[in-house]
Scaffold this active site. Structure first.
Site, PDB file in Angstrom:
ATOM      1  N   LYS A   1       4.178 -15.209   2.558  1.00 58.09           N
ATOM      2  CA  LYS A   1       4.404 -15.916   1.294  1.00 58.09           C
ATOM      3  C   LYS A   1       5.921 -16.097   1.202  1.00 58.09           C
ATOM      4  CE  LYS A   1       3.066 -17.651  -2.671  1.00 58.09           C
ATOM      5  NZ  LYS A   1       2.233 -18.854  -2.808  1.00 58.09           N
TER       6      LYS A   1
ATOM      7  N   ASP B   1     -11.645  -9.760   4.461  1.00 57.11           N
ATOM      8  CA  ASP B   1     -12.905  -9.825   3.692  1.00 57.11           C
ATOM      9  C   ASP B   1     -13.378 -11.274   3.610  1.00 57.11           C
ATOM     10  OD1 ASP B   1     -12.840  -7.067   3.118  1.00 57.11           O
ATOM     11  OD2 ASP B   1     -13.538  -7.389   1.062  1.00 57.11           O
TER      12      ASP B   1
ATOM     13  N   TYR C   1       0.819  -1.217   0.000  1.00 57.56           N
ATOM     14  CA  TYR C   1       0.000   0.000   0.000  1.00 57.56           C
ATOM     15  C   TYR C   1       0.854   1.270   0.000  1.00 57.56           C
ATOM     16  CZ  TYR C   1      -4.595  -2.132   0.847  1.00 57.56           C
ATOM     17  OH  TYR C   1      -5.774  -2.820   0.739  1.00 57.56           O
TER      18      TYR C   1
END
Ligand code: IPM
Ligand code: MG
Length: 361
Positions: free
Chosen positions: A193, A253, A142
């Site tokens: 990851k 989400d 971001y």
């Protein structure tokens, strides 16, 4: 009488509707617990673009910085989608997070017994789910640089975002993850990851190192793709999840759908100083239902509960709100997003009324 100043930023779409219900709840609970709130409402996001040409003015930011806590609705909508990135409504949110130093975002996903049937997943899978996603909020993709889109000599374009984390950034969010885990079931799953991304290989090493200071917490690591799968395969295996910004955005989400609706999930964004905090539902501005009075205010009402808990040390007041929400659900009141046959369909304001009635006893 305690007095706190709260910066109220309803934003766009359903933001104003849900925030106004949450504010009613805040005032009512405050009155019962000896607290008074100085509320200052300001425009952010698209509302501020229409008013001031920018998504967040310096004045609004200054007032947010000076307040004891910020309550935010949602920002964005189709009207402002064509704008350049630096002046999009979402920038307001990102700037507030960054300027207030809110690096830790707590997103609890809890499945209420009576809503077990509201999830798109099987009841036996979601029953009893109670997960806390701790999302890093001021780093990663971001905010990393270089970023942007450039035109190349051959006429094609090149877009770049950078996932970047430093040791101190990982350490502080890891500590939040461990502290939260200590107060819950003492299990922490760090999601990365690390098999592909160097940044998150560092993430894994640093979280492991910080974990040495928390011998009581059982730390596990999981790749983000596997986590996305495990969240719908067997969500009860998770208690606290700590992860980087983008992964946390996506996984929270996903976790919300275990609860039946994204309209149920509150959040708290915290920094290193107690005076800086922002509370907001995790959902967006839902322009398709804005102004229709059908939005679910529960995520915002529960965000107020988190505000009372984390910013104002008013745990009993927070619990009172949470119990009221549960009681209202138990009585069968449902906004359309969580409606099922045999329950009572209500709108945004009626849901607020029901919660207030429960609080008043
Ligand atoms: C969220 C939202 C925001 C984010 C958007 C609106 C900028 O999706 O709070 O999860 O991506 O963080
Ligand atoms: Mg999101």
């Amino acid at each position: 009488m305690k007095r706190f100043n709260v910066s109220v930023l309803p934003g766009d779409g359903i933001g104003p509707e849900i925030v106004s219900e949450a504010v009613r709840v805040l005032k009512a609970v405050g009155a019962r617990h000896g607290a008074e709130f100085g509320l200052r409402e300001d425009a952010v996001g698209g509302a501020s673009i229409d008013l001031n040409g920018v998504p967040l003015t310096g004045d609004v930011l200054k007032r947010a910085l000076e307040s004891d806590a910020v309550l935010l609705g949602a920002v964005g909508g189709p009207k402002w989608e064509g704008l350049d990135y630096p002046v999009r409504p979402e920038r307001a949110l990102l700037a507030l997070r960054k300027e207030l130093g809110l690096f830790a975002n707590l997103r609890p996903a809890r499945v209420y017994k009576v809503l077990v049937g509201a999830s798109t997943l099987k009841p036996e899978v979601v029953e009893g789910v109670d997960i806390m996603v701790v999302r890093e909020l001021t780093g990663g993709l971001y905010f990393g640089t270089p970023k942007g889109v450039e035109r190349l000599p051959d006429g094609t374009e090149r877009g770049v975002n950078t996932m970047v984390y430093t040791t101190p950034e990982i350490e502080r969010i890891a500590r939040v993850g461990f502290e939260v885990a200590m107060k819950r079931s003492k299990r922490l799953c760090s999601v990365d990851k690390a098999n592909v991304l160097e940044t998150t290989e560092l993430w894994r090493r640093v979280v492991t190192e910080v974990g040495k200071g928390y011998p009581d917490v059982e730390l596990s690591h999981m790749y983000v793709d596997n986590c996305a799968m495990q969240l719908i395969r067997n969500p009860r295996q998770f208690d606290v999840i700590v992860t980087e910004n983008t992964f946390g955005d996506i996984l929270s989400d996903e976790a919300s759908m275990l609860t039946g609706s994204i309209g149920m999930l509150p959040s708290a964004s915290l920094g290193s100083s107690k005076k800086r905090a922002m509370y907001e539902p995790i959902h967006g501005s839902a322009p398709d239902i804005a102004g229709k009075g059908v939005a679910n205010p529960i995520a915002t009402i529960l965000s107020v509960a988190m505000m009372l808990r984390y910013s104002f040390d008013m745990e009993p007041a927070a619990v009172e709100i949470e119990n009221a929400v549960e009681a209202v659900l138990n009585k069968g009141y449902r906004t359309p997003d969580i409606y099922s046959a045999g329950t009572t369909k209500v709108g945004c304001g009626e849901m607020g009324d029901a919660v207030l009635k429960e609080i008043a006893g």
